[in-house]
Scaffold this motif. Structure first.
Motif, mmCIF file in Angstrom:
data_model
loop_
_atom_site.group_PDB
_atom_site.id
_atom_site.type_symbol
_atom_site.label_atom_id
_atom_site.label_comp_id
_atom_site.label_asym_id
_atom_site.label_seq_id
_atom_site.Cartn_x
_atom_site.Cartn_y
_atom_site.Cartn_z
ATOM 1 N N PRO A 64 0.822 -1.216 0.000
ATOM 2 C CA PRO A 64 0.000 0.000 0.000
ATOM 3 C C PRO A 64 0.856 1.267 0.000
ATOM 4 O O PRO A 64 1.858 1.364 0.714
ATOM 5 C CB PRO A 64 -0.803 -0.129 1.304
ATOM 6 N N ARG A 65 0.440 2.220 -0.839
ATOM 7 C CA ARG A 65 1.096 3.531 -0.931
ATOM 8 C C ARG A 65 2.584 3.418 -1.252
ATOM 9 O O ARG A 65 3.391 4.283 -0.863
ATOM 10 C CB ARG A 65 0.902 4.320 0.369
ATOM 11 N N GLN A 66 2.960 2.401 -1.964
ATOM 12 C CA GLN A 66 4.366 2.209 -2.315
ATOM 13 C C GLN A 66 4.794 3.259 -3.334
ATOM 14 O O GLN A 66 4.069 3.569 -4.268
ATOM 15 C CB GLN A 66 4.548 0.809 -2.905
ATOM 16 N N THR A 67 5.999 3.799 -3.163
ATOM 17 C CA THR A 67 6.487 4.822 -4.071
ATOM 18 C C THR A 67 7.047 4.191 -5.338
ATOM 19 O O THR A 67 7.322 2.990 -5.393
ATOM 20 C CB THR A 67 7.586 5.656 -3.412
ATOM 21 N N LEU A 68 7.233 5.026 -6.346
ATOM 22 C CA LEU A 68 7.801 4.546 -7.601
ATOM 23 C C LEU A 68 9.206 3.963 -7.411
ATOM 24 O O LEU A 68 9.499 2.866 -7.922
ATOM 25 C CB LEU A 68 7.806 5.682 -8.624
ATOM 26 N N THR A 71 8.857 0.529 -5.845
ATOM 27 C CA THR A 71 8.362 -0.475 -6.782
ATOM 28 C C THR A 71 9.484 -0.963 -7.688
ATOM 29 O O THR A 71 9.655 -2.171 -7.919
ATOM 30 C CB THR A 71 7.225 0.104 -7.639
ATOM 31 N N THR A 72 10.273 -0.020 -8.202
ATOM 32 C CA THR A 72 11.367 -0.375 -9.097
ATOM 33 C C THR A 72 12.420 -1.199 -8.363
ATOM 34 O O THR A 72 12.880 -2.239 -8.877
ATOM 35 C CB THR A 72 12.003 0.891 -9.688
ATOM 36 N N TYR A 73 12.794 -0.776 -7.175
ATOM 37 C CA TYR A 73 13.816 -1.488 -6.411
ATOM 38 C C TYR A 73 13.366 -2.903 -6.069
ATOM 39 O O TYR A 73 14.108 -3.877 -6.264
ATOM 40 C CB TYR A 73 14.155 -0.737 -5.120
ATOM 41 N N ARG A 74 12.140 -3.040 -5.558
ATOM 42 C CA ARG A 74 11.676 -4.365 -5.139
ATOM 43 C C ARG A 74 11.542 -5.300 -6.343
ATOM 44 O O ARG A 74 11.842 -6.488 -6.247
ATOM 45 C CB ARG A 74 10.338 -4.243 -4.403
ATOM 46 N N SER A 75 11.105 -4.759 -7.481
ATOM 47 C CA SER A 75 11.005 -5.580 -8.680
ATOM 48 C C SER A 75 12.387 -6.072 -9.116
ATOM 49 O O SER A 75 12.569 -7.254 -9.439
ATOM 50 C CB SER A 75 10.353 -4.787 -9.819
ATOM 51 N N LEU A 76 13.360 -5.174 -9.131
ATOM 52 C CA LEU A 76 14.712 -5.542 -9.535
ATOM 53 C C LEU A 76 15.311 -6.570 -8.576
ATOM 54 O O LEU A 76 15.915 -7.567 -8.995
ATOM 55 C CB LEU A 76 15.589 -4.289 -9.600
ATOM 56 N N HIS A 77 15.137 -6.346 -7.283
ATOM 57 C CA HIS A 77 15.691 -7.252 -6.280
ATOM 58 C C HIS A 77 15.116 -8.660 -6.423
ATOM 59 O O HIS A 77 15.861 -9.654 -6.424
ATOM 60 C CB HIS A 77 15.397 -6.700 -4.881
ATOM 61 N N ASP A 96 7.470 0.740 -21.065
ATOM 62 C CA ASP A 96 8.143 1.815 -20.342
ATOM 63 C C ASP A 96 7.760 1.932 -18.870
ATOM 64 O O ASP A 96 7.831 3.005 -18.286
ATOM 65 C CB ASP A 96 7.827 3.148 -21.035
ATOM 66 N N THR A 97 7.342 0.834 -18.240
ATOM 67 C CA THR A 97 6.912 0.898 -16.849
ATOM 68 C C THR A 97 8.075 0.632 -15.899
ATOM 69 O O THR A 97 9.187 0.300 -16.329
ATOM 70 C CB THR A 97 5.803 -0.129 -16.583
ATOM 71 N N ALA A 98 7.791 0.725 -14.590
ATOM 72 C CA ALA A 98 8.798 0.349 -13.602
ATOM 73 C C ALA A 98 9.173 -1.121 -13.759
ATOM 74 O O ALA A 98 10.346 -1.497 -13.605
ATOM 75 C CB ALA A 98 8.269 0.611 -12.195
ATOM 76 N N SER A 99 8.195 -1.966 -14.082
ATOM 77 C CA SER A 99 8.481 -3.384 -14.315
ATOM 78 C C SER A 99 9.372 -3.572 -15.532
ATOM 79 O O SER A 99 10.256 -4.440 -15.549
ATOM 80 C CB SER A 99 7.169 -4.154 -14.508
ATOM 81 N N GLU A 132 7.663 7.354 -17.806
ATOM 82 C CA GLU A 132 7.728 6.471 -18.970
ATOM 83 C C GLU A 132 8.809 6.860 -19.967
ATOM 84 O O GLU A 132 9.526 5.996 -20.491
ATOM 85 C CB GLU A 132 6.360 6.430 -19.665
ATOM 86 N N GLU A 133 8.933 8.165 -20.255
ATOM 87 C CA GLU A 133 9.919 8.582 -21.251
ATOM 88 C C GLU A 133 11.334 8.224 -20.815
ATOM 89 O O GLU A 133 12.142 7.726 -21.608
ATOM 90 C CB GLU A 133 9.808 10.085 -21.509
ATOM 91 N N GLY A 134 11.643 8.451 -19.553
ATOM 92 C CA GLY A 134 12.961 8.079 -19.052
ATOM 93 C C GLY A 134 13.181 6.583 -19.072
ATOM 94 O O GLY A 134 14.256 6.103 -19.452
ATOM 95 N N ASN A 135 12.167 5.827 -18.661
ATOM 96 C CA ASN A 135 12.296 4.373 -18.628
ATOM 97 C C ASN A 135 12.598 3.812 -20.009
ATOM 98 O O ASN A 135 13.489 2.970 -20.182
ATOM 99 C CB ASN A 135 11.006 3.739 -18.095
#
Length: 390
Positions: A64-68, A71-77, A96-99, A132-135
């Motif tokens: 809940p209320r997880q920051t961007l 989300t990116t860090y936990r997905s990568l880990h 182009d998502t965090a995933s 998205e553009e940066g990703n």
């Protein structure tokens, strides 16, 4: 048999990757392993289920209320942990998502070739859309194979120094998904929408949720309300589940008699709603492709877009994020039948329904297991797809 990991986490990724996943499952040359980050928990699961799919591995990274960044860090880990146990020869990500970013980085760290589906989209503005553009720019730097939907996307990549030999123009797999969805029987997905079968009013399907629009969401919602004041018009708002979006928009649209607010719809139900719509008004990336493909005038709530082909073709138009521009352009289409007709009959620049086949062919050729894919060349009209889906 080539083992290919496919990393996804959001509903749009599921929509655009579902048919390629099914095609890879049916191809004896490939052994696909579907890894879900769970970034869009319920919407992702529901969409995959509609296509008869479920993940092989579920990372369940969301809280809940997880920051961007979280989300990116936990997905990568979590991906780093899982990839140690999978002997895959390529890792496929979409968009182009965090995933997407986490998947590409995890593949790069494990020296697994990264295949980027929907590569080469560029708005030209690093912070719009954000992130998205940066990703997508970052993923392009570490991808081995770039599957670009359009020739313009290919040109973007080549301007950035990507070798032409590593780019294949496939068309967009969302067109394949639309064609598939058109052959399915489905309701509108919410009891509040079932009267659309008989409601004679013109329907505007409206939504906004992108992070760069958040400061203006109250103004955008007020624009939706003013559009709904137009005679014989009904506005349907599938409202994003993000609490920040809901808190900003509901006070303006929640009680309007001509606005129907619903939760995000299942994919097949949303496709049916889009086919019923007269106008689409949204900052959604998927809607910018689905609307033009179905011959629906599409007004993009943004000052920039990474999907410029539909704007150039005349079937989409940027209306900004300010109240006046949104209302003015929408009312113009509602009041001027000729303006509406011109946008509805413009060319569809995004695909011919064969992007899935080209995606599999490009992947096989990358491994030396088949001939090169014949690139997609735009040229079809919106009417072509509409007829097929009737």
């Amino acid at each position: 048999m080539r083992t290919v990991a496919i990393v996804l986490g959001t509903r749009p990724e599921a929509i655009k990757l579902a048919l390629p996943i099914r095609a890879l499952q049916e191809d004896p040359r490939f052994d696909p392993v579907v890894i879900s980050t769970g970034q869009h928990r319920q919407m992702l699961d529901d969409t995959l289920r509609a296509f008869g799919l479920k993940p092989d591995i579920d990372l369940a990274v969301m809280a809940p209320r997880q920051t961007l960044p979280q989300t990116t860090y936990r997905s990568l880990h979590r991906l780093e942990e899982e990839l140690r146990n999978i002997r895959c020869e390529a890792l496929l990500v979409h968009g182009d998502t965090a995933s997407t970013l986490a998947g590409a980085l995890a593949g790069f760290h494990h020296q697994i070739p990264v295949v980027h589906v929907e590569a080469g989209l560029r708005s030209g503005h690093l912070h719009s859309p954000f992130p998205e553009e940066g990703n997508r720019r970052l993923v392009a730097q570490i991808s081995a194979l770039h599957l670009a939907p359009t020739p313009g996307n290919k040109a973007n990549l080549m301007r950035e120094g990507v070798s032409e030999e590593s780019i294949v123009v496939t068309g967009n797999t969302v067109i394949d998904a639309l064609q598939w969805a058109g052959g399915q029987e489905e309701s509108f997905g919410d009891p509040a929408l079932e009267d659309l079968r008989t409601d004679p009013r013109r329907v505007v399907v409206a939504s906004a949720h992108r992070r760069d629009a958040w400061p203006r969401l109250p103004q955008i919602a007020q624009a939706f309300a003013d559009i709904a004041d137009e005679p014989d018009v009904r506005v349907v708002v599938p409202l994003h589940r993000n609490p920040s979006v809901r808190e900003a928009m509901l006070p303006w649209i929640g009680g309007h008699p001509n606005i129907t607010v619903v939760d995000p719809l299942p994919y097949l139900s949303f496709c049916r709603l889009v086919r019923r719509a007269d106008i689409l008004l949204s900052d959604s990336s998927g809607v910018q492709e689905e609307g033009p493909a179905l011959g629906k005038p599409t007004l993009v709530i943004s000052d920039v877009t990474e999907r410029s082909e539909a704007v150039a073709a005349g079937t989409a138009r940027l209306v900004g994020t300010r109240h006046a521009g949104i209302v003015e352009e929408t009312l113009r289409l509602l009041r001027d039948p000729e303006a509406h007709r011109l946008m509805a009959t413009a060319a569809n620049p995004y695909g011919d329904g064969q992007a899935t086949r080209r995606t599999v062919e490009a992947l096989a050729h990358f491994f030396g297991d088949g001939p090169p894919a014949v690139p997609f060349v735009p040229g079809g009209t919106a009417a072509d797809l509409t007829v097929e889906m009737a």
